[in-house]
Structure formats: structure tokens, C-alpha cells
Design a protein around this motif. Structure first.
Motif, short mmCIF file in Angstrom:
data_model
loop_
_atom_site.label_atom_id
_atom_site.label_comp_id
_atom_site.label_asym_id
_atom_site.label_seq_id
_atom_site.Cartn_x
_atom_site.Cartn_y
_atom_site.Cartn_z
N ALA A 86 0.83 -1.20 0.00
CA ALA A 86 0.00 0.00 0.00
C ALA A 86 0.87 1.26 0.00
O ALA A 86 0.57 2.23 -0.71
N SER A 87 1.95 1.26 0.78
CA SER A 87 2.83 2.43 0.87
C SER A 87 3.50 2.73 -0.47
O SER A 87 3.58 3.90 -0.88
N GLU A 88 3.95 1.70 -1.14
CA GLU A 88 4.59 1.90 -2.45
C GLU A 88 3.59 2.45 -3.46
O GLU A 88 3.94 3.31 -4.28
N GLN A 89 2.35 1.98 -3.40
CA GLN A 89 1.34 2.47 -4.33
C GLN A 89 1.00 3.93 -4.05
O GLN A 89 0.70 4.69 -4.99
N LEU A 90 1.06 4.35 -2.79
CA LEU A 90 0.71 5.73 -2.45
C LEU A 90 1.59 6.73 -3.15
O LEU A 90 1.16 7.87 -3.42
N SER A 91 2.82 6.36 -3.45
CA SER A 91 3.73 7.29 -4.12
C SER A 91 3.57 7.26 -5.64
O SER A 91 4.20 8.05 -6.35
N VAL A 92 2.70 6.37 -6.13
CA VAL A 92 2.48 6.26 -7.58
C VAL A 92 1.14 6.87 -7.98
O VAL A 92 1.06 7.75 -8.83
N LEU A 93 0.05 6.36 -7.37
CA LEU A 93 -1.30 6.84 -7.66
C LEU A 93 -2.20 6.38 -6.53
O LEU A 93 -2.15 5.22 -6.13
N THR A 94 -3.02 7.29 -6.02
CA THR A 94 -3.88 6.93 -4.90
C THR A 94 -5.33 6.73 -5.30
O THR A 94 -6.03 5.93 -4.70
N HIS A 95 -5.79 7.47 -6.31
CA HIS A 95 -7.21 7.49 -6.63
C HIS A 95 -7.37 7.51 -8.14
O HIS A 95 -6.76 8.33 -8.82
N GLY A 96 -8.20 6.60 -8.66
CA GLY A 96 -8.28 6.51 -10.11
C GLY A 96 -9.68 6.41 -10.68
O GLY A 96 -9.83 6.00 -11.84
N LEU A 97 -10.72 6.78 -9.88
CA LEU A 97 -12.09 6.60 -10.35
C LEU A 97 -12.24 5.20 -10.94
O LEU A 97 -11.82 4.24 -10.34
N ASP A 98 -12.85 5.10 -12.16
CA ASP A 98 -12.93 3.77 -12.76
C ASP A 98 -12.02 3.62 -13.98
O ASP A 98 -12.23 2.76 -14.83
N PHE A 99 -10.97 4.46 -14.05
CA PHE A 99 -9.98 4.29 -15.11
C PHE A 99 -9.19 3.00 -14.89
O PHE A 99 -8.93 2.60 -13.75
#
Length: 454
Positions: A86-99
Motif C-alpha cells: 500500500a505504501s509503495e502504491q501511495l507514491s504512484v497513484l492513490t485514486h483513479g475513479l474507474d480508469f
């Protein structure tokens, strides 16, 4: 080999509960939060942190957690690999709607891979708002759209959430009583609750008459119920008191719904993601539902995500038919993908089955206890139903006393069922043999202590 934390905490409670720091937090909560708050009323602690199967409160007390965030913490508190994902993903993208995103694609593939092989190629996935109730709403909207029908069938004792529509499908009358003009067209039928048979029969002599009523009603052209858009069912009623459905009951419900072309929605919000020893509880019953509702443990660590998986023949939605701003939780997707990997690598489902057998063996001594109507469960989802031996009525006061005594000895358990007379056990799926043994010792002592105190 299942994951365990390197540290080895032990349950420890010093002094009265709540301690002074927890009392301060609880008072702040009482003053500023909604009166709908629930858990701290019977479990009066303020939580400072958690690790594995343990949490500690603001006063340094340590508890074995057999609530596990109401089942969301399938791999325990703060599993380091999930935290890392989860921490690694936070630095990439946190929120993407339904893309579409890499994290979402991996999550979809991981979830589909856990379905029985015959279902994987024909199922579709829809991402809902962050909670299970929203996924239930989505499932009902899907089935109404696909069938063009409006009525719904649910079961007595079932729980499907607290939103307006999900509450209409829930059996708990007290929750619905203050809310007028509820969702119409919901019909409740008996569930296979053999300890308190809804039609007053004995399991040894009945022919699963509870489902017979449903069969006759839906097949009867004069039965008064239009052909419904869906039948919604829990394989194990959770809030209803940890009641595994009878195998014949489930089989006949599935046969009936298939015969009449009624979509069968299986609510796996509590039972899904390994809680019962298979990834989904319906696998124990050798059926294939049309719609699966999943939420709580999808991320493995409490990050919110909710989905429905459904047969492609039902996919008649228009774009935007069911939306939700927070349906694109990228950190939850990353953690959920990691959780599936860990479940496979560490044979977590094997641990669930082993620890479930341990619980049944150790607590099975309660069967026949004068205050215990039934001890039942599946995997790591168990309930001890308490009843007054004098009249057989639900022993809710006794259950609260057992819960409170267990808490003072360092074990957190929840209550459920009719009148909150069932002690519910839902530890992390990674709980180990020693932790289960400690919990059983505390719980058995709590029951006997409360009997002696009466």
C-alpha cells in the motif's frame, strides 16, 4: 507456513477498564461523535495500535483481537507486506475513479483467479462505493435491470448492510423501525436456523421445510409474490448469529432460482476472502451463484474496497448506471493483490481450516453446557449461542457478562444474533495455534466465571 510477527505480545490488562487514557478518549467520542457509535459501548477501550492478532489500548493494555475489525483484517493488524504494498502504491497513484490502472488490473486478475475454475471466464467485476452495503445496492440494481422485475427475496436473520436499500433486505427489525417508507417489494422467508427452527420442527424429522415454503410460494400462481428480480442469501449468517446454512437448504434454493431464472445473489461480505476455509463460502456447498458481493477483507488490511462479481449475461447496465467516487482506491487494490499472493504462498486457507478444527475441539466442550444452546461455525467464523436454561430465552445479559469478563482477561469478542445472545469469534486468518489456545482458555474461564457469579 503462515506468517507470524517476530514480536510475541501476550494479553495483559492492568486495572479497571477503561483505563484513564481510554476513558478520556471515550468521553471525547461521547461528546462529539454520533450516538450511533456501537463497538465502544460494550468494548470500552481506545485503540493505540495493533500487530498481528493483538491490539493495545491507550493505557498499554494488550488484547487478543477476535473481532479483527469486524472481519476486515484478514491478515491481522499491520501485516508488513501489505503495509509495504500500500505504501509503495501511495507514491504512484492513490485514486483513479474507474480508469484502468496497473494496480487495478492486477487486483482484478488476482480476484478472478480465486474463483472456481468453471466461473472465471464468464464473470464480470464492478467496483462499487467503499462499503459492503453499497455493493449490495449495486447487486440489486444489476438484477432489477437485467430482469425487468422489482420484487426481492431475502431471509429472516440475514444482514446486508445499513444503507436504505440494504437495510430493507436485512432481518433486524429494530434497525428498520425508525425509518418509514422503506424499499418496497422485499419478501422474507425462513432461513435454515435449526437451533431455533423458524417453522417449529426438528432437523432430525423435517425435510428442510423452511425452504419448502419458498419453493411452494414462488411456484404457486396464487402465491401472492411476483417472480422476483433476485434472491439474496448468506452462506453463513454473520450478524444473525454465525449460522451456517444447511447444505440441502442451499442446494434447493439454487435449484429453485435456476429453474425460475431468478438471479441468486450470495452475500460474501463477511464470509469471503478465506474466512470459512475456502475463498468464498459458497464453495462449501458446491453451487455457483449468479452474483457475488464482496467487501470487508478484500484488501486484507482494512483499506476500503467493495465489488460485485456477476455472470456476464446480467451485464445490461448503461455507462454510469452505478457509480461511486471512491471506487478507485489504488492502495487497497495493491494491498488486495498482495493479500492473494500471501494467502497462496503461506497456505493461509490451510491455517484457517486447522485453527477452525482447533476451536471446534477446544470449545466443543461447551456443547451440552446448560447455558449454551449451540456452538457452531465454519473455518474461523464461530458463534456460541447462549440461552437461559430455565426458559430457553436468549441470554443477552449473560452474553454481555461473558464478553466483559473476557475483555478484562485480554480477549476481544463481539456479540450478535437474536438479542445479542451469540458470542462471535472472528480472529485474523493468520492467528496461530498458541493464540487460539490462549483465547479458548480465556473464553472458557469467562463462561464459568459468569455462571458462578449468577
Amino acid at each position: 507456513m503462515t506468517y507470524t510477527h517476530t514480536a510475541k505480545p501476550a494479553p495483559r490488562v492492568d486495572g479497571d477498564l477503561p483505563g484513564p487514557r481510554s476513558a478520556e478518549f471515550l468521553e471525547h467520542q461521547r461528546q462529539w461523535e454520533s450516538s450511533a457509535r456501537a463497538y465502544p459501548r460494550n468494548l470500552p477501550i481506545a485503540i493505540a495500535g495493533g500487530e498481528g492478532s493483538y491490539i493495545r489500548d491507550m493505557d498499554g493494555n494488550v488484547f487478543i483481537d477476535f473481532l479483527a475489525g469486524a472481519g476486515v483484517l484478514s491478515l491481522g493488524h499491520n501485516h508488513p507486506e501489505l503495509v509495504q504494498a500500500a505504501s509503495e502504491q501511495l507514491s504512484v497513484l492513490t485514486h483513479g475513479l474507474d480508469f484502468p490502472t496497473p494496480a487495478k488490473r492486477e487486483f482484478v486478475d488476482a480476484q478472478l483467479s480465486m474463483l472456481p475454475p468453471g466461473m472465471r471466464s464468464r464473470m464480470r467485476m464492478h467496483f462499487c462505493g467503499p462499503g459492503g452495503a453499497n455493493a449490495v445496492d449495486a447487486a440489486i440494481k444489476l438484477c432489477k435491470t437485467a430482469t425487468g422485475r422489482g420484487d426481492l427475496v431475502s431471509f429472516q436473520g440475514g444482514f446486508h448492510g445499513s444503507s436504505h436499500a440494504a437495510m430493507a433486505l436485512t432481518g433486524l427489525v429494530s434497525q428498520k423501525r425508525p425509518i418509514t417508507n422503506g424499499v418496497p417489494g422485499v419478501h422474507f422467508f425462513p432461513y435454515s436456523y435449526c437451533a431455533r427452527c423458524p417453522v417449529g420442527l426438528s432437523r432430525e424429522t423435517c425435510e428442510t421445510n423452511c425452504v419448502g415454503l419458498l419453493e411452494r410460494s414462488l411456484r404457486d400462481p396464487n402465491g401472492g409474490i411476483p417472480l422476483p428480480a433476485a434472491v439474496i442469501l448468506e452462506m453463513v449468517q454473520g450478524e444473525g448469529g454465525v449460522i451456517p446454512a444447511d447444505r440441502d437448504f442451499v442446494r434447493r434454493v439454487r435449484e429453485l432460482t435456476a429453474e425460475l431464472d431468478i438471479p441468486l445473489v450470495v452475500d460474501e461480505v463477511q464470509t469471503g476472502c478465506g474466512r470459512t476455509g475456502t475463498w468464498f463460502a459458497f464453495e462449501h456447498y458446491d453451487i455457483e451463484p449468479d452474483v457475488i458481493v464482496a467487501s470487508k477483507a478484500l484488501s486484507g488490511m482494512g483499506l476500503p474496497v467493495a465489488v460485485i462479481l456477476y455472470d456476464e449475461r446480467l451485464d445490461g447496465w448503461a455507462p454510469g448506471a452505478h457509480t461511486g467516487t471512491f471506487r478507485g482506491n489504488q492502495a487497497a487494490f495493491a494491498a488486495g493483490t498482495a493479500a492473494v499472493h500471501i494467502v497462496r504462498r503461506d497456505d493461509v486457507l490451510g491455517n484457517v481450516r486447522d485453527r477452525g478444527r482447533q476451536l471446534e475441539r477446544r470449545l466443543g466442550v461447551l456443547r451440552g453446557h446448560p447455558w449454551v444452546r449451540e456452538f457452531r461455525g465454519l473455518g474461523l467464523m464461530w458463534g456460541i449461542e447462549l440461552a437461559d436454561p430455565r426458559d430457553g430465552r436468549p441470554a443477552s445479559g449473560f452474553a454481555r457478562a461473558v464478553q466483559a469478563h473476557a475483555l478484562r482477561q485480554g480477549l476481544i469478542v463481539e456479540l450478535g444474533g437474536r438479542d445479542d445472545s451469540v458470542i462471535r469469534l472472528m480472529p485474523p486468518l493468520t492467528v496461530n495455534e498458541e493464540e487460539v489456545e490462549l483465547a479458548c482458555v480465556i473464553l472458557l474461564d469467562a463462561v464459568e466465571h459468569c455462571v458462578s457469579a449468577r
